[in-house]
Design an enzyme around this catalytic site. Structure first.
Site, PDB file in Angstrom:
ATOM      1  N   LYS A  27       0.778  -1.277   0.069  1.00 11.02           N
ATOM      2  CA  LYS A  27      -0.084  -0.060   0.050  1.00 11.02           C
ATOM      3  C   LYS A  27       0.897   1.026   0.079  1.00 11.02           C
ATOM      4  O   LYS A  27       2.210   1.271   0.174  1.00 11.02           O
ATOM      5  CB  LYS A  27      -0.902   0.131   1.280  1.00 11.02           C
ATOM      6  CG  LYS A  27      -1.771  -1.207   0.992  1.00 11.02           C
ATOM      7  CD  LYS A  27      -2.824  -1.292   0.108  1.00 11.02           C
ATOM      8  CE  LYS A  27      -3.283  -2.850  -0.297  1.00 11.02           C
ATOM      9  NZ  LYS A  27      -4.042  -3.333   0.625  1.00 11.02           N
TER      10      LYS A  27
HETATM   11  C1  LIG Z   1      -5.322  -4.656   1.058  1.00 14.54           C
HETATM   12  C2  LIG Z   1      -6.688  -4.579   1.115  1.00 14.54           C
HETATM   13  C3  LIG Z   1      -7.454  -4.686   1.983  1.00 14.54           C
HETATM   14  C4  LIG Z   1      -6.895  -5.418   3.356  1.00 14.54           C
HETATM   15  O1  LIG Z   1      -5.860  -4.856   3.753  1.00 14.54           O
HETATM   16  P1  LIG Z   1      -5.088  -5.358   5.121  1.00 14.54           P
HETATM   17  O2  LIG Z   1      -4.429  -4.374   5.629  1.00 14.54           O
HETATM   18  O3  LIG Z   1      -4.105  -6.582   4.211  1.00 14.54           O
HETATM   19  O4  LIG Z   1      -5.813  -6.305   5.777  1.00 14.54           O
HETATM   20  C5  LIG Z   1      -8.685  -4.653   2.130  1.00 14.54           C
HETATM   21  N1  LIG Z   1      -9.451  -3.981   0.897  1.00 14.54           N
HETATM   22  C6  LIG Z   1      -8.808  -3.804  -0.112  1.00 14.54           C
HETATM   23  C7  LIG Z   1      -9.512  -3.103  -1.344  1.00 14.54           C
HETATM   24  C8  LIG Z   1      -7.312  -4.075  -0.185  1.00 14.54           C
HETATM   25  O5  LIG Z   1      -6.808  -3.659  -1.405  1.00 14.54           O
END
Ligand SMILES: *Cc1c(COP(=O)(O)O)cnc(C)c1O
Length: 387
Positions: free
Chosen positions: A184
């Protein structure tokens, strides 16, 4: 062809992050503590969110927000098929029935008319996902929510730093769930944040995130605290550690710079692919915004090629270019194909994108040469496989 492999994402970790983690390791306090509190405050001031709750992941945040809705069996929650499984899985774990509304073909964000068409007397909430870091049409989604008495939960996993009509995601009149997973825009290793203006919701989530304990553990060890505590509900273990917040504090300070780099790279890709008929570049939303460019996700027009998307990605890899898949549509996964009973052709835009999408390398440490290598490799694979 490039001499070394270019992954599709690498986190940008500097000396500041490393030193801050070492500082925590040497301090005698490594789990939830003062740095988590500082990160929470910094996140509130960056996003403009009145309340923020640091957590172990966005999945944890979605889980707790869904539980806070107190869904009854049969209650429906509308979301997009173009998302990570966690969005939909946490609706299920919260006791709800996920309902998928189709996406817009250009932005890949959830389509407003499709949401409206899916609203029933059982609908309780809408979960828009700011796909790739581009904001959904929130004013219109809020208007729909008001019309039908629904809650809005923004899956903002891609959207830290995203702006919608001049306002940062996290500051709108809803609840937003952010992710700090390593791919992210900023990372804490694993981690997440729930941001909201709803004080009661923030309190409820804070309680649920740590055993249903009425005080945060670290305060019990402060000189002013007492070791006693009460469990007031059966909670979870979803707290963020100081080790994670140590990363997050410096990542957040660098976020605007990261987004500037990502935007430059995305702009380069957009121009480089503008005259390549087999590449459909991501389209901008038609209102004022800042795109956080979490992902660069063109659609490969495989109908013009003799190979499918998976083979395209495999050939890119042979050219030493990594790529990602964000996302295979939810209803194309075995569990949800069986559980949701989506009729063939019910979500045509998601079906089309799901079979053609890929994520090209996009991260702040990429050089202009790296980006040129990506474009050259994409063009090579297209030229080799044109019908
Ligand atoms: C990465 C992601 C998540 C989950 O995030 P985590 O921190 O890994 O639990 C949820 N929704 C979307 C759209 C994502 O890309």
């Amino acid at each position: 062809m490039r001499a070394t492999f270019l992954p599709f994402s690498i986190p940008t970790i500097g000396e500041e992050e490393i030193n801050e983690v070492v500082d925590s390791l040497k301090s005698g306090w490594i789990t939830t503590g003062p740095k988590v509190k500082r990160f929470e405050e910094a996140f509130k001031s960056y996003t403009g969110a009145p309340y923020a709750v640091p957590l172990s992941s966005a999945t944890a945040g979605l889980h707790l927000v869904m539980l806070a809705l107190k869904l009854q069996p049969g209650d429906e929650v509308i979301t997009t098929p173009m998302t990570f499984a966690a969005t939909v899985s946490m609706i299920v774990q919260g006791g709800g029935t996920p309902v998928l509304a189709d996406i817009e073909p250009g932005t890949l964000n959830i389509d407003l008319q499709a949401i409206r068409a899916k609203i029933t007397p059982r609908t309780r909430a809408i979960v828009p996902v700011h796909f790739a870091g581009q904001p959904c049409a929130m004013n219109e989604i809020f208007a729909l929510a008001r019309e039908f008495g629904l809650r809005v939960i923004e899956d903002a996993a891609h959207a830290v730093g995203t702006e919608y009509r001049g306002a940062r995601i996290g500051s709108l009149d809803s609840v937003s769930v952010f992710s700090f997973h390593p791919i992210k825009n900023i990372t804490t290793g694993e981690g997440g944040m729930v941001a909201t203006g709803d004080e009661l919701l923030a309190e409820e989530i804070s309680l649920m995130k740590f055993h249903g304990m009425n005080k945060e553990a670290w305060k019990r060890y402060e000189s002013s605290g007492t070791p006693n505590y009460d469990i007031v509900m059966p909670g979870f273990k979803y707290n963020m550690m100081d080790l994670q917040a140590a990363l997050g504090l410096h990542q957040l300070a660098k976020l605007d710079g990261f987004i500037a780099k990502r935007s430059e790279l995305a702009e380069f890709y957009n121009q480089a692919f503008a005259d390549v008929a087999e590449v459909a570049t991501p389209q901008p939303v038609p209102y004022a915004h800042r795109h956080a460019w979490h992902l660069y996700t063109p659609l490969i027009r495989t109908e013009a090629l003799s190979i499918d998307r998976d083979a395209f990605m495999a050939q890119l890899k042979l050219e030493n270019i990594g790529s990602g898949l964000h996302f295979k549509a939810i209803h194309h996964h075995p569990y949800y194909r069986d559980a949701l009973g989506i009729a063939p052709g019910e979500l045509p835009n998601a079906d089309y994108a799901s079979d053609r999408i890929l994520s090209l390398p996009l991260f702040p440490l990429m050089t202009p040469d790296d980006a040129r290598d990506v474009v050259a490799a994409v063009k090579t694979v297209i030229a080799r496989n044109r019908r």
